[in-house]
Design an enzyme around this catalytic site. Sequence first.
Site, PDB file in Angstrom:
ATOM      1  N   LYS A 117       0.811  -1.217   0.000  1.00 48.40           N
ATOM      2  CA  LYS A 117       0.000   0.000   0.000  1.00 48.40           C
ATOM      3  C   LYS A 117       0.843   1.266   0.000  1.00 48.40           C
ATOM      4  O   LYS A 117       0.428   2.291  -0.524  1.00 48.40           O
ATOM      5  CB  LYS A 117      -0.959   0.012   1.200  1.00 48.40           C
ATOM      6  CG  LYS A 117      -2.108  -0.963   1.039  1.00 48.40           C
ATOM      7  CD  LYS A 117      -3.218  -0.672   2.027  1.00 48.40           C
ATOM      8  CE  LYS A 117      -4.358  -1.664   1.864  1.00 48.40           C
ATOM      9  NZ  LYS A 117      -5.419  -1.497   2.837  1.00 48.40           N
ATOM     10  N   LYS A 200      -4.732  -9.500  -6.695  1.00 47.56           N
ATOM     11  CA  LYS A 200      -6.049  -9.843  -6.160  1.00 47.56           C
ATOM     12  C   LYS A 200      -7.116  -8.840  -6.603  1.00 47.56           C
ATOM     13  O   LYS A 200      -6.797  -7.680  -6.878  1.00 47.56           O
ATOM     14  CB  LYS A 200      -5.996  -9.976  -4.628  1.00 47.56           C
ATOM     15  CG  LYS A 200      -5.751  -8.691  -3.919  1.00 47.56           C
ATOM     16  CD  LYS A 200      -5.882  -8.815  -2.410  1.00 47.56           C
ATOM     17  CE  LYS A 200      -5.681  -7.416  -1.838  1.00 47.56           C
ATOM     18  NZ  LYS A 200      -5.706  -7.285  -0.422  1.00 47.56           N
ATOM     19  N   LYS A 203     -10.781  -3.257  -4.235  1.00 53.76           N
ATOM     20  CA  LYS A 203     -11.540  -2.002  -4.359  1.00 53.76           C
ATOM     21  C   LYS A 203     -10.664  -0.890  -4.891  1.00 53.76           C
ATOM     22  O   LYS A 203     -11.141   0.065  -5.475  1.00 53.76           O
ATOM     23  CB  LYS A 203     -12.039  -1.569  -2.966  1.00 53.76           C
ATOM     24  CG  LYS A 203     -13.172  -2.402  -2.438  1.00 53.76           C
ATOM     25  CD  LYS A 203     -13.549  -2.020  -1.018  1.00 53.76           C
ATOM     26  CE  LYS A 203     -12.768  -2.818  -0.014  1.00 53.76           C
ATOM     27  NZ  LYS A 203     -13.425  -3.075   1.256  1.00 53.76           N
TER      28      LYS A 203
HETATM   29  P1  TYM Z   1     -10.893  -5.346   3.253  1.00 56.51           P
HETATM   30  O1  TYM Z   1     -11.887  -4.261   3.452  1.00 56.51           O
HETATM   31  O2  TYM Z   1      -9.793  -5.124   2.274  1.00 56.51           O
HETATM   32  O3  TYM Z   1     -11.628  -6.688   2.834  1.00 56.51           O
HETATM   33  C1  TYM Z   1     -12.714  -7.224   3.580  1.00 56.51           C
HETATM   34  C2  TYM Z   1     -12.652  -8.738   3.564  1.00 56.51           C
HETATM   35  O4  TYM Z   1     -12.655  -9.227   2.220  1.00 56.51           O
HETATM   36  C3  TYM Z   1     -11.547 -10.103   2.010  1.00 56.51           C
HETATM   37  N1  TYM Z   1     -11.061  -9.904   0.639  1.00 56.51           N
HETATM   38  C4  TYM Z   1     -10.888 -10.900  -0.239  1.00 56.51           C
HETATM   39  N2  TYM Z   1     -11.091 -12.223  -0.148  1.00 56.51           N
HETATM   40  C5  TYM Z   1     -10.832 -12.965  -1.253  1.00 56.51           C
HETATM   41  N3  TYM Z   1     -10.392 -12.439  -2.434  1.00 56.51           N
HETATM   42  C6  TYM Z   1     -10.175 -11.107  -2.566  1.00 56.51           C
HETATM   43  N4  TYM Z   1      -9.750 -10.595  -3.728  1.00 56.51           N
HETATM   44  C7  TYM Z   1     -10.420 -10.273  -1.435  1.00 56.51           C
HETATM   45  N5  TYM Z   1     -10.323  -8.927  -1.217  1.00 56.51           N
HETATM   46  C8  TYM Z   1     -10.706  -8.728   0.054  1.00 56.51           C
HETATM   47  C9  TYM Z   1     -10.501  -9.653   3.033  1.00 56.51           C
HETATM   48  O5  TYM Z   1      -9.584 -10.691   3.331  1.00 56.51           O
HETATM   49  C10 TYM Z   1     -11.362  -9.281   4.217  1.00 56.51           C
HETATM   50  O6  TYM Z   1     -11.670 -10.429   4.985  1.00 56.51           O
HETATM   51  N6  TYM Z   1      -8.000  -4.765   7.264  1.00 56.51           N
HETATM   52  C11 TYM Z   1      -9.226  -5.364   6.777  1.00 56.51           C
HETATM   53  C12 TYM Z   1     -10.462  -4.896   7.538  1.00 56.51           C
HETATM   54  C13 TYM Z   1     -10.372  -5.106   9.001  1.00 56.51           C
HETATM   55  C14 TYM Z   1     -10.526  -6.340   9.692  1.00 56.51           C
HETATM   56  C15 TYM Z   1     -10.381  -6.004  11.077  1.00 56.51           C
HETATM   57  C16 TYM Z   1     -10.759  -7.657   9.306  1.00 56.51           C
HETATM   58  C17 TYM Z   1     -10.168  -4.136   9.918  1.00 56.51           C
HETATM   59  N7  TYM Z   1     -10.163  -4.657  11.167  1.00 56.51           N
HETATM   60  C18 TYM Z   1     -10.472  -6.984  12.053  1.00 56.51           C
HETATM   61  C19 TYM Z   1     -10.856  -8.623  10.295  1.00 56.51           C
HETATM   62  C20 TYM Z   1     -10.705  -8.285  11.659  1.00 56.51           C
HETATM   63  C21 TYM Z   1      -9.405  -4.968   5.334  1.00 56.51           C
HETATM   64  O7  TYM Z   1      -8.891  -3.970   4.885  1.00 56.51           O
HETATM   65  O8  TYM Z   1     -10.270  -5.777   4.660  1.00 56.51           O
END
Ligand code: TYM
Length: 340
Positions: A117, A200, A203
Amino acid sequence: MTKRVVSGIQPTGNLHLGNYLGAIRNWVRLQDEVAQGGGECFFFLADLHAITVYNEPAALRANVRSMAAALIASGVDPDKSVLFNQAAVSAHAELAWLLNCTARIGWLNRMTQFKEKSGKDREGASIGLFAYPVLQAADVLIYKATHVPVGDDQKQHLELARDIATKFNTDFETDLFVLPEPMIPPAAARIMSLRDGGSKMSKSDPSDMSRINLTDDPDAITAKLRKARTDPEPLPDDPAELAARPEARNLVGIYAALADLPVADVLARFAGQGFGAFKPALAEIVVETLRPISARLSELETDPAELDRLLAAGAAKARIAAEPVVAGAYDALGLNRETR
Ligand code: TYM
């Protein structure tokens, strides 16, 4: 053991198929199972994580609502799970500070997501982006999470949460923090971009053609899949032969996840056929899966006041659950909060 499930998603952009298959669908599947076992699920919009990079305030405000609507439309039920936005529960930010003093710079330096990032401009990245995984540790430790359903990309952050919990418990001779287990789906843990099988689905990808959003209409879905990058070979009958074909493997993986079938069964159906035949079949199953979700989403978005009410009710429950743990952390550290 009673399960306490906690997970979050950043309210930036749209919910896409990677989020849905990697995480959200498992949240929904867990919520009934966990309730039956006497446990609880906490799901939140990680708005404090979203501000680690510049986010236009009005857009962020709108995105919290629309992401909440997308989660509910996908099946997260605010009557069964505690659904809220992270900023509404100040204990997250408070505990993150305390844990910043336990986490080590060396540990954070190893986080691959920060490297991705921050890109070439590490010096120009916010401190928040660097400390982001510590806030994520606070998010789960504050509810004594036993299980954290996430996609594969969050595994390293969860391991860090366990390291932070262990060090805090050891340094301050307490058993306050529970070590959370990541729950990563066996299939669809990493859905790849439709334009590049090596990165991957995300967003933040500037090309909307790289992802399928839950809000895409059937024509957009069909067009995106028709234009998805592939190779000229027909589909094999052996899953091992997909290993060196990342784009083909990704599309077959999406089909398998949506149909709830092993990859081998999907290949048994399509072996020998080219993408000219496979892509329309894939488009059909994606469209049929998303159709009820996007219909429900449009309905929910007509009533923002109701969404705000649901989030406020969730936050009130989350505050109650978080408070004793933050109080325990202050106490373990020898800090006196009573004089505030
Ligand atoms: P974020 O917002 O990027 O994504 C949310 C969830 O979606 C999953 N994900 C994917 N799974 C499979 N293939 C993909 N291409 C893909 N893109 C995203 C992510 O693994 C995630 O489960 N840091 C985290 C948010 C967060 C969080 C937490 C998660 C903040 N605090 C505490 C768990 C526990 C994030 O940016 O996810």
